[in-house]
Write an enzyme that holds these catalytic residues in place. Structure first.
Site, PDB file in Angstrom:
ATOM      1  N   GLU A 150      11.639   2.918   0.323  1.00  0.00           N
ATOM      2  CA  GLU A 150      10.231   2.786   0.672  1.00  0.00           C
ATOM      3  C   GLU A 150       9.558   4.155   0.561  1.00  0.00           C
ATOM      4  O   GLU A 150       9.989   5.123   1.175  1.00  0.00           O
ATOM      5  CB  GLU A 150      10.079   2.258   2.096  1.00  0.00           C
ATOM      6  CG  GLU A 150       8.646   2.142   2.559  1.00  0.00           C
ATOM      7  CD  GLU A 150       8.535   1.749   4.019  1.00  0.00           C
ATOM      8  OE1 GLU A 150       7.426   1.360   4.436  1.00  0.00           O
ATOM      9  OE2 GLU A 150       9.556   1.853   4.743  1.00  0.00           O
ATOM     10  N   GLU A 233      -0.929   0.505   9.938  1.00  0.00           N
ATOM     11  CA  GLU A 233       0.063   0.265  10.978  1.00  0.00           C
ATOM     12  C   GLU A 233      -0.566   0.680  12.304  1.00  0.00           C
ATOM     13  O   GLU A 233      -0.626   1.870  12.626  1.00  0.00           O
ATOM     14  CB  GLU A 233       1.342   1.054  10.699  1.00  0.00           C
ATOM     15  CG  GLU A 233       2.120   0.524   9.511  1.00  0.00           C
ATOM     16  CD  GLU A 233       3.450   1.227   9.329  1.00  0.00           C
ATOM     17  OE1 GLU A 233       4.411   0.568   8.929  1.00  0.00           O
ATOM     18  OE2 GLU A 233       3.520   2.449   9.580  1.00  0.00           O
TER      19      GLU A 233
END
Length: 373
Positions: A150, A233
């Site tokens: 990621e 987030e």
């Protein structure tokens, strides 16, 4: 740890029929509201917007427009030393079997000639969150589950939160300086690029970040880019955060890690094909398995066949699949071009369906007719 939690939660929920039904639906019009935990919809016939509330049981809603989304309800909160509550985002590619319409991802890194994207955010004050752009890669053309690599681009960080791992230096990409973090959450490796101050919009080369990660030894050119995503987030607060625009384009034509397939004279291929399909009222998926029944290896393959009327391929994996009229042409990916005697190569795809479903009846591999398994 936060990615591992999200991955496990999302993997479980994707088995539910309600999310699949939403993901396969049409484009979102302006002011489409999504409150379902893993609900999603399509915008611009190209991108998927997902609510992706994985870290809390509290309600979260997003308002989806034709160009992005806004967080309108966010009742959950999380300690700043742990995982965030969610990752509402818009993406191009494949995320837990949910693939954006017509995407050419996964694609091998070596085959990418260019990968560009632009993103615009609207921020709010008094909340703890990051504005994160995620790039996912895996050694295989993975369309479900957790990818092994990621890349996170932090365009804005508010509050006492930090990326996974520790600082390993700085680098210059996209005309800016970034602080580089590296670590693992136990499920996948993470390299994060953190902006020193908030960036509200960015037009950049995704491939530059992928190449930097490759140069750090974290991936190789044989890995696959599976999705690129932009969103937030949130840990505490965040109503009003918005992605106001998003675009992404990944082009092939790079240098494949294996030579392109050659087509021998008709009759040189000895093969059998197993075609397994799953259909519903307006779509289908198909898994195609090619078996080399000959005595010599197949080095590079092209499979051709005709789809019955009313079927149209929308995206594929483990092969490059194109359709002209009813004729489908599938060419091997970089990792499955060589098939030893008695060996198999597999690929699959998703398509739309109009009318009743039936499977193709004859297949030709490198110009020679195959038997049916």
């Amino acid at each position: 740890m936060k990615r591992q939690l999200r991955a496990l939660a999302a993997a479980g929920l994707l088995l539910g029929s309600s999310l699949v039904a939403v993901a396969l639906g049409g484009n979102a019009s302006a002011d489409t509201q999504i409150c379902e935990q893993y609900g999603s919809t399509v915008i611009q016939s190209r991108y998927v917007v997902q609510n992706n509330r994985w870290g809390t049981t509290a309600q979260q809603c997003i308002n989806v427009t034709g160009s992005g989304f806004e967080i309108t309800t966010l009742n959950g909160s999380s300690p700043t030393n742990g995982a965030p509550t969610a990752y509402p985002s818009v993406f191009f590619g494949c995320h837990y079997t949910n693939c954006s319409p017509g995407t050419n991802l996964p694609i091998q890194v070596s085959q990418i000639s260019s990968a560009t994207s632009s993103i615009s955010y609207r921020y709010v004050s008094g909340a703890t969150y990051n504005a994160s752009y995620d790039i996912w890669l895996d050694p295989s053309p993975k369309r479900d589950g957790v990818n092994q690599m990621e890349i996170m681009i932090w365009l804005n960080r508010q509050g006492p939160i930090q990326p996974i791992g520790s600082v390993v230096g700085t680098t210059n990409l996209a005309g800016r300086t970034w602080e580089v973090w590296r670590g693992s959450n136990g499920s996948n490796n993470v390299i994060s690029y953190v902006a020193p101050s908030a960036i509200s919009s960015l037009n950049f080369s995704v491939l530059d970040f992928i190449n930097d990660v490759r140069n750090r030894g974290a991936i190789t050119n044989s890995w696959y880019l599976t999705s690129i995503q932009a969103g937030f987030e949130p840990w505490q607060g965040g109503v009003g955060l918005a992605v106001t625009s998003f675009s992404a384009s990944v082009n092939g034509g790079g240098n494949p890690t294996t030579p392109p397939p050659t087509t021998p004279p008709p009759g040189n291929a000895a093969c059998a094909v197993k075609y397994t399909a799953n259909s519903w009222n307006n779509g289908f998926t198909a898994d195609v398995q090619i078996t080399n029944t000959g005595s010599s290896a197949i080095n590079g393959w092209t499979l051709t066949y005709s789809l019955p009327s009313g079927q149209q391929v929308t995206n594929a994996w483990n092969a490059t699949v194109s359709q002209s009229g009813s004729t489908v042409t599938a060419r091997n990916a970089g990792h499955n071009g060589s098939v030893a005697p008695g060996g198999t190569a597999s690929f699959g795809y998703q398509g739309t369906l109009s009318g009743s479903y039936s499977s193709p009846t004859s297949f030709s591999l490198n110009g020679a007719t195959c038997s049916r398994n």
